[in-house]
Design a protein around this motif. Structure first.
Motif, PDB file in Angstrom:
ATOM      1  N   UNK A 540       0.825  -1.203   0.000  1.00  0.00           N
ATOM      2  CA  UNK A 540       0.000   0.000   0.000  1.00  0.00           C
ATOM      3  C   UNK A 540       0.863   1.258   0.000  1.00  0.00           C
ATOM      4  N   UNK A 541       1.988   1.211   0.732  1.00  0.00           N
ATOM      5  CA  UNK A 541       2.862   2.386   0.780  1.00  0.00           C
ATOM      6  C   UNK A 541       3.532   2.636  -0.565  1.00  0.00           C
ATOM      7  N   UNK A 545      -0.195   7.396  -5.982  1.00  0.00           N
ATOM      8  CA  UNK A 545      -0.898   8.410  -5.197  1.00  0.00           C
ATOM      9  C   UNK A 545      -2.378   8.433  -5.592  1.00  0.00           C
ATOM     10  N   UNK A 546      -3.260   8.424  -4.591  1.00  0.00           N
ATOM     11  CA  UNK A 546      -4.702   8.417  -4.844  1.00  0.00           C
ATOM     12  C   UNK A 546      -5.134   9.768  -5.394  1.00  0.00           C
ATOM     13  N   UNK A 547      -6.102   9.738  -6.287  1.00  0.00           N
ATOM     14  CA  UNK A 547      -6.548  10.985  -6.917  1.00  0.00           C
ATOM     15  C   UNK A 547      -7.999  11.317  -6.629  1.00  0.00           C
ATOM     16  N   UNK A 562      -0.408   9.486   4.843  1.00  0.00           N
ATOM     17  CA  UNK A 562       0.793  10.238   5.242  1.00  0.00           C
ATOM     18  C   UNK A 562       1.887  10.081   4.179  1.00  0.00           C
ATOM     19  N   UNK A 563       2.065   8.842   3.703  1.00  0.00           N
ATOM     20  CA  UNK A 563       3.074   8.578   2.669  1.00  0.00           C
ATOM     21  C   UNK A 563       2.828   9.434   1.434  1.00  0.00           C
ATOM     22  N   UNK A 564       1.576   9.513   0.999  1.00  0.00           N
ATOM     23  CA  UNK A 564       1.255  10.254  -0.213  1.00  0.00           C
ATOM     24  C   UNK A 564       1.435  11.757  -0.006  1.00  0.00           C
ATOM     25  N   UNK A 573      11.759  10.349  -2.891  1.00  0.00           N
ATOM     26  CA  UNK A 573      12.777   9.703  -2.043  1.00  0.00           C
ATOM     27  C   UNK A 573      12.413   9.656  -0.562  1.00  0.00           C
ATOM     28  N   UNK A 574      11.431  10.470  -0.130  1.00  0.00           N
ATOM     29  CA  UNK A 574      11.076  10.536   1.291  1.00  0.00           C
ATOM     30  C   UNK A 574       9.784   9.770   1.545  1.00  0.00           C
ATOM     31  N   UNK A 575       9.539   9.443   2.825  1.00  0.00           N
ATOM     32  CA  UNK A 575       8.308   8.736   3.163  1.00  0.00           C
ATOM     33  C   UNK A 575       8.451   7.887   4.407  1.00  0.00           C
TER      34      UNK A 575
END
Length: 613
Positions: A540-541, A545-547, A562-564, A573-575
């Protein structure tokens, strides 16, 4: 140029193809002709070079054999003893016995060598022993009569001489032509010269070495020479110049290149040469250019006929091809005119996978994309208006709840119910914090204050079943982070990790900065996550990205949300990173760039500067 630009595409293609193909055919025929000539020469060079090297090597091997025979004579005990006895006696009878013994021994050695004509042994006191295959008379009586001898025996102690071809008996024109192998015979073991040997070899020995094929035109016409460095002809395969010189040719000219061209006696030749360091002789092969001309003329005629046929064929093919290409383009232009008038139903018929087929497919896909984009733009405008209405409704509800909680807090304090007042105050602050723009970064200490309010509420729910342990350096409190990135991790730890733990629960919050990266770790000592569930969470991570809004609402502000948000704001690169051991606990790591508010206040601003690591 203007006339060319106004011409139809079909005419342009016909003219261009015909001219280009004609030039191509002419160029190809020229290249093939030149290449054929060069290839023929290269093959001739290669073959002549091979013949030259093989012949030179065969001659070397034969001279090696003669050297081996000379070593046999050199080291023969009977020869050594008889030569020493020669110097120790003046008796004619004993001298005659020595001559008979040496002749017998030399005849035994000469017998297996059919091309060895004779062997001479010259003593240093002007006497000669000899044996001849033809049983002819002794041609020389002493070493002094030999032109090659300098009078100093030690000059020849460690080497041998190869004398150029000459008549064995110069007084008779029909005498066999021989080459001579000369070396000293040294006393064993002192190596003092005691005599010289000369082995006369019939020059016809080279005839057997040079194997020629009667079916090969080149080999039938080539000339093969063995030359000394002085230009003396040791061997001529036509027996015309053997024992003579090679007119109009010089060794320096032949040594310029091992394979090249020259003119000799008014004719042109390809030649290759090979010098033997062992014999000191030069093997030269001359090949006349005449036998090459017939093949080249045949090739030239074939290329001319092929070129003419190709030009005619190309003219026909170019016309057909240009006509075949322009018809689909003309149809495409007609359909594009219809599309320009608003008819998006015009489609090309796709035939095959060639360029025209691909162009038709791309044209059809383009029309489909345009229709889809028009429909999506229309639907997007409708969705945008619905979202604006939803946003207004969402703003009303939090404000109403926030005002209601403040009223509850005031009433609770008036009536002395402090716990309800405290919970109402914490919940009001939670709502006030979340009502601000979710995508505006805040200082880390603001997010920690939000966590404090959240924990105040949870303590009234769970009492002393868990505690929060923080390890945050004071210099990192002004670090910039997105809202609601840490508190949901604390909430997950309570609900999913410590929800069933009756006591002793610990939630750890640790913040560090390393090499410009702000690392936030939330750990718990709860039940952990099993392997399959970990794989699902990691998938899932990593998901796109959900739209849309529906799925995002069902997920709330969990790990994927939070990840998105982090990747949308800071980059991919971050997450979030996840690590869990079932039965021991879970660690969630959050990595973002270490940034500080640019205005120094650190509250709800879009301007940031990079912080040190």
């Amino acid at each position: 140029m203007r006339y060319w630009n106004d011409m139809l595409l079909k005419t342009k293609m016909f003219v261009a193809f015909s001219v280009v193909f004609l030039l191509t055919v002419l160029l190809a025929c020229t290249i093939l002709y030149v290449k054929n000539v060069n290839d023929t020469k290269d093959q001739t060079y290669a073959l002549s070079s091979t013949i030259t090297k093989q012949f030179s090597r065969t001659v070397e091997l034969y001279i090696h054999e003669m050297e081996a025979m000379s070593v046999t004579i050199f080291g023969d005990p009977l020869v050594q003893r008889n030569l020493l006895d020669h110097y120790e006696t003046d008796n004619a009878v004993e001298q005659n016995q020595i001559e008979l013994s040496l002749s017998s021994r030399l005849y035994t050695l000469i017998h297996p060598q059919p091309k060895v004509q004779s062997i001479y042994l010259f003593t240093l006191d002007k006497y000669a022993y000899y044996v001849s295959r033809s049983s002819g008379p002794k041609l020389t009586d002493s070493l002094e009569g030999e032109a090659w001898y300098t009078g100093k025996a030690y000059d020849y102690r460690s080497k041998f001489l190869l004398l150029p071809t000459a008549l064995e008996d110069v007084s008779h024109a029909d005498s066999p032509k021989v080459i001579s192998f000369v070396r000293s015979i040294n006393r064993i073991p002192s190596r003092t010269p005691i005599a010289f040997m000369k082995i006369n070899i019939n020059v016809n020995v080279f005839e057997d070495m040079l194997v020629q094929s009667d079916n090969n035109e080149m080999e039938k016409n080539m000339r093969v020479f063995i030359l000394s460095d002085e230009g003396r002809v040791v061997y001529d395969n036509r027996h015309e110049l053997t024992a003579g010189t090679l007119p109009a040719l010089s060794m320096p000219m032949l040594k310029k290149g091992k394979s090249s061209e020259l003119t000799w006696n008014g004719a042109k030749y390809l030649y290759s040469s090979e010098r033997s360091a062992y014999t000191g002789w030069n093997t030269v092969v001359l090949i006349p250019n005449e036998y090459l001309l017939a093949q080249i003329k045949r090739t030239q005629l074939i290329l001319i006929l092929v070129g003419l046929a190709a030009v005619l064929l190309i003219a026909v093919v170019s016309y057909i091809l240009s006509h075949h290409i322009t018809i689909p383009l003309h149809n495409l232009m007609k359909k594009m005119n219809r599309v320009e008038q608003g008819d998006f139903s015009q489609r090309m018929e796709v035939k095959g996978n060639n360029e025209i087929g691909r162009l038709s497919r791309i044209y059809n896909d383009m029309l489909g994309s345009i229709s889809r984009l028009i429909n999506e733009a229309y639907q997007s405008r409708l969705a945008e208006k619905d979202a604006q209405l939803s946003a207004l409704q969402a703003q009303i509800n939090p404000h109403f709840l926030y005002n209601t909680l403040n009223i509850m807090k005031s009433i609770s304090r008036v009536k002395g119910i402090e716990e309800v007042a405290e919970m109402s105050e914490s919940l009001a602050e939670l709502f006030q914090y979340s009502m601000k723009n979710l995508q505006h970064p805040v200082a880390l200490e603001d997010e920690l204050e939000h966590i404090r309010c959240y924990m105040n509420i949870q303590k009234h729910r769970f009492f002393d079943r868990f505690e929060l342990q923080s390890d945050i350096p004071e210099e990192l409190l002004q670090a910039s982070i997105l809202k609601l990135t840490i508190q949901p991790l604390i909430e997950n730890a309570i609900i999913h990790g410590l929800g069933k733990k009756k006591s002793g629960g610990v939630i750890g919050l640790r913040v560090r900065c390393t090499q410009g990266i702000l690392l936030i770790e939330v750990t718990d000592n709860g039940r952990g996550i099993d392997g399959q569930k970990q794989q699902e969470l990691r998938s899932q991570l990593r998901a796109p990205i959900l739209s849309t809004g529906v799925d995002q609402e069902t997920r709330g502000i969990g790990l994927q949300n939070i990840q998105q948000r982090i990747q949308l704001f800071y980059g991919e690169p971050y997450g979030i990173g996840l690590m869990s051991i079932p039965g021991e606990g879970t660690t969630v790591k959050l990595e973002i760039p270490y940034l500080l508010p640019a205005d120094g206040k650190g509250r709800d601003t879009h301007e940031y500067i990079s912080g040190g690591g």
